[in-house]
Design a protein around this motif. Structure first.
Motif, short mmCIF file in Angstrom:
data_model
loop_
_atom_site.label_atom_id
_atom_site.label_comp_id
_atom_site.label_asym_id
_atom_site.label_seq_id
_atom_site.Cartn_x
_atom_site.Cartn_y
_atom_site.Cartn_z
N ARG A 58 0.83 -1.20 0.00
CA ARG A 58 0.00 0.00 0.00
C ARG A 58 0.86 1.26 0.00
O ARG A 58 0.57 2.24 -0.69
CB ARG A 58 -0.93 -0.01 1.22
CG ARG A 58 -1.90 1.15 1.26
CD ARG A 58 -2.86 1.01 2.43
NE ARG A 58 -3.65 -0.22 2.34
CZ ARG A 58 -4.53 -0.61 3.28
NH1 ARG A 58 -4.69 0.13 4.37
NH2 ARG A 58 -5.22 -1.73 3.13
N GLU A 59 1.96 1.22 0.78
CA GLU A 59 2.86 2.37 0.83
C GLU A 59 3.51 2.60 -0.53
O GLU A 59 3.63 3.74 -1.00
CB GLU A 59 3.94 2.13 1.89
CG GLU A 59 4.83 3.33 2.16
CD GLU A 59 4.12 4.45 2.88
OE1 GLU A 59 4.62 5.60 2.82
OE2 GLU A 59 3.06 4.21 3.49
N ALA A 60 3.92 1.49 -1.17
CA ALA A 60 4.53 1.60 -2.50
C ALA A 60 3.52 2.16 -3.50
O ALA A 60 3.86 3.00 -4.34
CB ALA A 60 5.05 0.25 -2.95
N SER A 61 2.28 1.68 -3.40
CA SER A 61 1.23 2.18 -4.29
C SER A 61 0.98 3.67 -4.05
O SER A 61 0.81 4.45 -4.99
CB SER A 61 -0.05 1.39 -4.08
OG SER A 61 -1.10 1.92 -4.86
N ARG A 62 0.99 4.06 -2.78
CA ARG A 62 0.78 5.46 -2.45
C ARG A 62 1.92 6.33 -2.99
O ARG A 62 1.69 7.43 -3.51
CB ARG A 62 0.67 5.61 -0.93
CG ARG A 62 0.36 7.03 -0.46
CD ARG A 62 0.30 7.09 1.04
NE ARG A 62 -0.71 6.19 1.57
CZ ARG A 62 -0.83 5.90 2.88
NH1 ARG A 62 0.00 6.43 3.74
NH2 ARG A 62 -1.79 5.08 3.28
N GLU A 63 3.15 5.84 -2.85
CA GLU A 63 4.29 6.58 -3.37
C GLU A 63 4.22 6.71 -4.89
O GLU A 63 4.54 7.76 -5.46
CB GLU A 63 5.60 5.89 -2.97
CG GLU A 63 5.95 6.02 -1.50
CD GLU A 63 6.19 7.46 -1.10
OE1 GLU A 63 6.77 8.22 -1.91
OE2 GLU A 63 5.79 7.84 0.03
N LYS A 66 1.61 9.22 -5.66
CA LYS A 66 2.15 10.55 -5.36
C LYS A 66 3.09 11.00 -6.47
O LYS A 66 3.04 12.16 -6.90
CB LYS A 66 2.90 10.51 -4.02
CG LYS A 66 3.51 11.84 -3.61
CD LYS A 66 4.25 11.72 -2.29
CE LYS A 66 4.92 13.04 -1.92
NZ LYS A 66 5.69 12.92 -0.65
N ARG A 67 3.95 10.06 -6.93
CA ARG A 67 4.89 10.40 -8.00
C ARG A 67 4.13 10.78 -9.28
O ARG A 67 4.46 11.77 -9.94
CB ARG A 67 5.82 9.22 -8.27
CG ARG A 67 6.90 9.50 -9.32
CD ARG A 67 7.66 8.24 -9.65
NE ARG A 67 6.82 7.23 -10.28
CZ ARG A 67 6.47 7.26 -11.56
NH1 ARG A 67 6.88 8.23 -12.35
NH2 ARG A 67 5.70 6.31 -12.06
N ARG A 68 3.11 9.98 -9.61
CA ARG A 68 2.32 10.28 -10.80
C ARG A 68 1.60 11.61 -10.67
O ARG A 68 1.50 12.37 -11.64
CB ARG A 68 1.32 9.15 -11.06
CG ARG A 68 1.97 7.83 -11.49
CD ARG A 68 0.91 6.77 -11.72
NE ARG A 68 1.49 5.50 -12.14
CZ ARG A 68 0.79 4.39 -12.33
NH1 ARG A 68 -0.53 4.41 -12.14
NH2 ARG A 68 1.39 3.28 -12.71
N LEU A 69 1.06 11.86 -9.48
CA LEU A 69 0.36 13.12 -9.25
C LEU A 69 1.32 14.30 -9.39
O LEU A 69 0.97 15.32 -10.00
CB LEU A 69 -0.27 13.11 -7.86
CG LEU A 69 -1.06 14.37 -7.46
CD1 LEU A 69 -2.21 14.60 -8.43
CD2 LEU A 69 -1.58 14.25 -6.03
N GLU A 70 2.52 14.15 -8.84
CA GLU A 70 3.51 15.23 -8.95
C GLU A 70 3.89 15.45 -10.41
O GLU A 70 4.06 16.60 -10.85
CB GLU A 70 4.75 14.89 -8.12
CG GLU A 70 4.51 14.98 -6.61
CD GLU A 70 5.71 14.52 -5.81
OE1 GLU A 70 6.63 13.92 -6.41
OE2 GLU A 70 5.74 14.77 -4.59
N GLU A 71 4.04 14.36 -11.16
CA GLU A 71 4.34 14.49 -12.58
C GLU A 71 3.21 15.19 -13.33
O GLU A 71 3.45 16.07 -14.17
CB GLU A 71 4.60 13.11 -13.20
CG GLU A 71 5.91 12.46 -12.78
CD GLU A 71 6.09 11.10 -13.42
OE1 GLU A 71 5.14 10.64 -14.10
OE2 GLU A 71 7.17 10.49 -13.26
#
Length: 257
Positions: A58-63, A66-71
């Protein structure tokens, strides 16, 4: 023997359980939890390890989210900046363009107005219908020329090209000239003695006329223009006896149009 069994089967597994729970709380999922001890503790350790794996996923999915959202935010920000840059360039190009258009319009209007004036001087040789038609053409040209002058003033101001021709002038004369252009009487309150100031006569008269026209159009029946002394200079106040502006209108009072 009983103490050794208690230590191995209960006390140490409880200590390991506490350490394992603390690692899960601190999001340390990489290291597996091994409790040892009885079967119940070993089963509990397996449950904790499964929980740790799920939390890690879940943490990896959240990261990743987050990365995709930041992109995505970075891409949209770049697109927005590009759009703003284009709008700013377009706006900067529009300002001199409006000034050029307004300036170019003045020439044909001046010709139309001049030709109408010249022709009307021979009004005795023209029919009444033709004279009236030329008079309307002249008045329309004068009105349009005034609008173009206003457009040119705004365009030059926006383009940073507006220049003020300041001369020492009696403010009372400017006020009288402005008020005399209004179709209906406006009260004027001025001192008896000259009030000299270094101003642009044309722009100041234009400002007083615009305020007076607005007061006449949207205010009450009585409009007055008064010249007062302020702490740091002179004040020209245009006042009417209308209902005034509400809070929302006041916030927009100095917006264009």
């Amino acid at each position: 023997m009983a103490l050794v069994s208690f230590d191995a089967q209960i006390r140490k597994p409880i200590i390991r359980l506490k350490d394992g729970i603390n690692r899960l709380r601190d999001a340390e999922y990489a290291k597996a939890v091994y409790l040892g001890g009885s079967r119940e503790f070993r089963d509990l350790g397996g449950v904790l390890n499964q929980m740790g794996e799920k939390l890690a996923e879940r943490e990896a999915s959240r990261e990743e989210q987050k990365r995709r959202l930041e992109e995505m935010v970075a891409i949209r920000t770049a697109e927005l900046k590009s759009l703003v840059d284009k709008l700013e360039i377009g706006e900067e190009n529009r300002k001199p363009l409006m000034a050029d258009i307004s300036h170019e319009l003045r020439t044909p209007l001046a010709i139309t107005l001049g030709e109408a004036d010249v022709t009307l001087r021979t009004a005795g040789k023209l029919s009444e219908e033709l004279s009236d038609s030329l008079a309307r053409i002249r008045e329309s040209a004068k009105h349009t020329n005034q609008i173009v002058d206003d457009m040119l003033t705004v365009a030059r101001y926006e383009a940073g090209q507006l220049r003020l021709d300041r001369t020492e002038t009696d403010l009372r004369k400017i006020m009288h000239d402005a008020v005399s252009m209004l179709p209906k009487a406006v009260q004027i309150k001025i001192p008896d003695a000259p009030v000299m100031a270094r101003v642009d006569e044309v722009r100041l008269r234009q400002s007083i006329l615009a305020l007076s026209q607005n007061a006449r159009r949207y205010g009450g029946l009585t409009v007055s223009v008064e010249l007062l002394d302020g702490e740091t200079g002179h004040i020209i106040a245009v006042e009417d006896d209308g209902p005034g502006l509400n809070a929302a209108e006041k916030s927009q009072a100095f917006d264009r149009f």
